[in-house]
Design a protein around this motif. Structure first.
Motif, PDB file in Angstrom:
ATOM      1  N   HIS A  67      42.971  42.795  38.617  1.00 40.21           N
ATOM      2  CA  HIS A  67      42.465  44.223  37.739  1.00 40.21           C
ATOM      3  C   HIS A  67      41.042  44.901  38.449  1.00 40.21           C
ATOM      4  CE1 HIS A  67      43.686  41.846  34.175  1.00 40.21           C
ATOM      5  NE2 HIS A  67      43.276  40.415  34.580  1.00 40.21           N
TER       6      HIS A  67
ATOM      7  N   GLY B   8      30.928  38.078  36.257  1.00 42.16           N
ATOM      8  CA  GLY B   8      32.017  37.098  35.618  1.00 42.16           C
ATOM      9  C   GLY B   8      33.230  38.403  35.516  1.00 42.16           C
ATOM     10  N   GLN B   9      33.161  39.275  35.772  1.00 41.33           N
ATOM     11  CA  GLN B   9      34.377  40.606  35.682  1.00 41.33           C
ATOM     12  C   GLN B   9      35.161  40.693  35.878  1.00 41.33           C
ATOM     13  OE1 GLN B   9      33.110  45.028  37.212  1.00 41.33           O
ATOM     14  NE2 GLN B   9      35.708  45.254  37.047  1.00 41.33           N
ATOM     15  N   PRO B  10      36.858  39.780  35.468  1.00 41.72           N
ATOM     16  CA  PRO B  10      38.158  39.444  35.802  1.00 41.72           C
ATOM     17  C   PRO B  10      38.365  40.326  37.464  1.00 41.72           C
ATOM     18  CG  PRO B  10      38.495  39.766  33.543  1.00 41.72           C
ATOM     19  CD  PRO B  10      36.691  40.289  33.620  1.00 41.72           C
ATOM     20  N   LEU B  11      38.893  39.845  37.548  1.00 44.32           N
ATOM     21  CA  LEU B  11      39.540  40.458  39.466  1.00 44.32           C
ATOM     22  C   LEU B  11      41.559  40.140  39.224  1.00 44.32           C
ATOM     23  CD1 LEU B  11      36.790  39.027  41.697  1.00 44.32           C
ATOM     24  CD2 LEU B  11      37.207  40.764  41.320  1.00 44.32           C
TER      25      LEU B  11
ATOM     26  N   THR C  56      44.972  37.843  37.696  1.00 44.50           N
ATOM     27  CA  THR C  56      45.142  36.824  36.925  1.00 44.50           C
ATOM     28  C   THR C  56      46.389  36.483  37.462  1.00 44.50           C
ATOM     29  OG1 THR C  56      45.401  38.241  34.962  1.00 44.50           O
ATOM     30  CG2 THR C  56      46.739  36.711  34.159  1.00 44.50           C
TER      31      THR C  56
ATOM     32  N   GLN D 241      42.860  34.024  35.005  1.00 43.36           N
ATOM     33  CA  GLN D 241      41.887  34.348  35.588  1.00 43.36           C
ATOM     34  C   GLN D 241      40.719  34.523  36.703  1.00 43.36           C
ATOM     35  OE1 GLN D 241      40.200  37.521  32.242  1.00 43.36           O
ATOM     36  NE2 GLN D 241      42.709  38.627  31.946  1.00 43.36           N
TER      37      GLN D 241
ATOM     38  N   SER E  34      37.344  35.362  38.623  1.00 48.74           N
ATOM     39  CA  SER E  34      36.665  36.311  37.912  1.00 48.74           C
ATOM     40  C   SER E  34      35.798  36.426  38.844  1.00 48.74           C
ATOM     41  CB  SER E  34      35.725  35.921  36.501  1.00 48.74           C
ATOM     42  OG  SER E  34      36.822  35.780  35.993  1.00 48.74           O
TER      43      SER E  34
END
Length: 437
Positions: A88, A99-102, A104, A164, A166
């Motif tokens: 991501h 908390g932003q998805p990095l 998966t 995921q 984050s």
């Protein structure tokens, strides 16, 4: 060439030579004092300031680099092995929020752990009250162990085989080792994130300045990227080691960086504020004239008169110099155009000394004729040309050191005589001898 004389207006002497103008207040003396008219002061741009007591700041200057605050760095490293399915955030330098998805991941260990948890929960729920207490406790322990294993992996129970990851905090991606489709092992660092809202400046301070630096001191940082702008900083830590090659110790400064203008790796010029709080007598830096042999200031004595005053200086800061001796508190000194006034002062002192010295040593010898002795003790003599003074043969008046020098001489007697130049237009005969024709 006659007797010393003055005139309120320009004039010529008996030989047609112009009198030298001398203005009131501008007489030469060996102190070098000069008088400057108001119009000339304005043209030169003369400015005056007072000696005053003040605390001197003695900055320690150093160079350094902006660096990341090592206490604000976080690594993203899974505690199990698996594969990255989706990326991501894919570029170094990208800002991320907490908390932003990095990315998966897919992990077989997550599949087995999820299955174990499901079986244990199903088994514990299917056993009724009449069931064996030991069997029921075993099913609950199995479910708890599986949840604990997932917690150690920092995974949520019931999230399945795909998870995921984050961002753990707000910051900027410093490193990205993750690639879509790659396999990773437990503990591999896939992302490194840094919070740059506060940064460090690592400066190198020379060995002789270490004793003047301590944690908590204020400092000023300048960067080539932002010329003319000062950034306020604080000394955070003084490292305990010394670089033997450069004879410097590293000092760490902390700077707020809310707008992100300070970037790690930027070159920095640092001024650490040090100095004593006790006030000392000081003058502006521009007031002191230092030619390597002497240090002086020009005292403003009022009505355009300036006098050079030797001083002994001490500590300095960027704008002020401590005066250890030679001035009193409140003394008025020249801070602009003082070099021009000093040059004129030195010239006048030199001229005064030149005249005084010459009067004591300049002796001339010539021949001529005794003409007349005056009642006031002066004498009229005719002399031959005197090349040293560029005088032609002529008759002129001289002062006598003593009337006895010409006692018994009749007008028209050939003589040889010596005289001294004791001042402007003042020539005194010191020796007279009659000679045969």
């Amino acid at each position: 060439m006659g007797q010393p004389d003055t005139s309120p207006v320009p004039k010529k002497d008996s030989m047609g030579m112009d009198y030298i103008p001398v203005y009131e207040g501008e007489d030469n003396d060996d102190s070098g004092a000069v008088t400057v008219s108001p119009a000339r002061m304005q043209g030169l741009g003369v400015r005056v300031a007072s000696a005053e007591r003040r605390a001197l700041l003695q900055p320690v200057r150093a160079v350094g680099q902006v660096a990341v605050d090592e206490r604000r760095i976080r690594d993203v490293a899974p505690r199990f092995e698996g594969w990255i399915e989706t990326l991501h955030v894919s570029a170094v330098g990208d800002p991320v929020r907490a908390g932003q998805p990095l990315f998966t991941v897919y992990a077989p260990e997550l599949v087995s752990a999820a299955a174990e948890l499901q079986i244990a929960e199903t088994l514990a729920g299917s056993l009724g009250a009449e069931a064996d207490a030991q069997a029921r406790a075993g099913a609950e322990r199995l479910a708890g162990a599986t949840r604990e294993r997932l917690a150690n992996w920092e995974m949520r129970a019931g999230s399945g085989a795909r998870q995921q990851f984050s961002a753990p905090m707000k910051g900027v991606v410093l490193e990205r080792n993750a690639v879509a489709g790659m396999r990773f092992g437990a503990g591999d660092t896939l992302f490194r994130i840094a919070d740059l809202s506060t940064v460090w400046v690592l400066a190198e301070v020379y060995e002789q300045d270490i004793a003047r630096v301590r944690p908590g001191q204020p400092a000023t940082v300048r960067l080539d990227a932002w010329p003319g702008e000062d950034f306020a900083a604080t000394v955070d830590y003084l490292y305990p080691t010394l670089d033997p090659a450069t004879r410097t110790t590293r000092v760490r400064l902390q700077l707020p960086n809310p707008d992100g203008r300070l970037r790690p790796g930027q070159f920095a010029q640092v001024a650490l504020a040090t100095g004593e709080a006790a006030p000392v007598l000081a003058v502006p830096d521009s007031a002191v004239i230092d030619d390597g042999e002497r240090q002086l200031v020009l005292l403003a004595e009022g009505e355009g008169r300036f006098r050079p005053q030797a001083v002994r200086t001490g500590r300095r800061d960027p704008e002020w110099i401590e005066i250890l001796d030679g001035l009193e508190d409140g003394a008025r000194v020249v801070v602009a155009a003082n070099f021009l006034i000093d040059a004129e002062s030195r010239l006048r002192a030199a001229l005064a000394g030149f005249t005084a010295d010459d009067a004591a040593v300049q002796v001339y010898r010539t021949q001529g004729v005794f003409e007349e002795l005056y009642e006031d003790g002066a004498v009229s003599l005719t002399h031959e040309p005197i090349p040293a003074l560029q005088w032609p043969a002529m008759t002129m008046d001289f002062d006598l050191a003593s009337p006895a020098l010409v006692e018994g001489l009749a007008p028209g007697t050939p003589i040889a005589f010596e005289f001294e130049a004791r001042g402007p237009g003042e020539f005194v005969v010191t020796k007279v001898e009659a000679v045969a024709r």
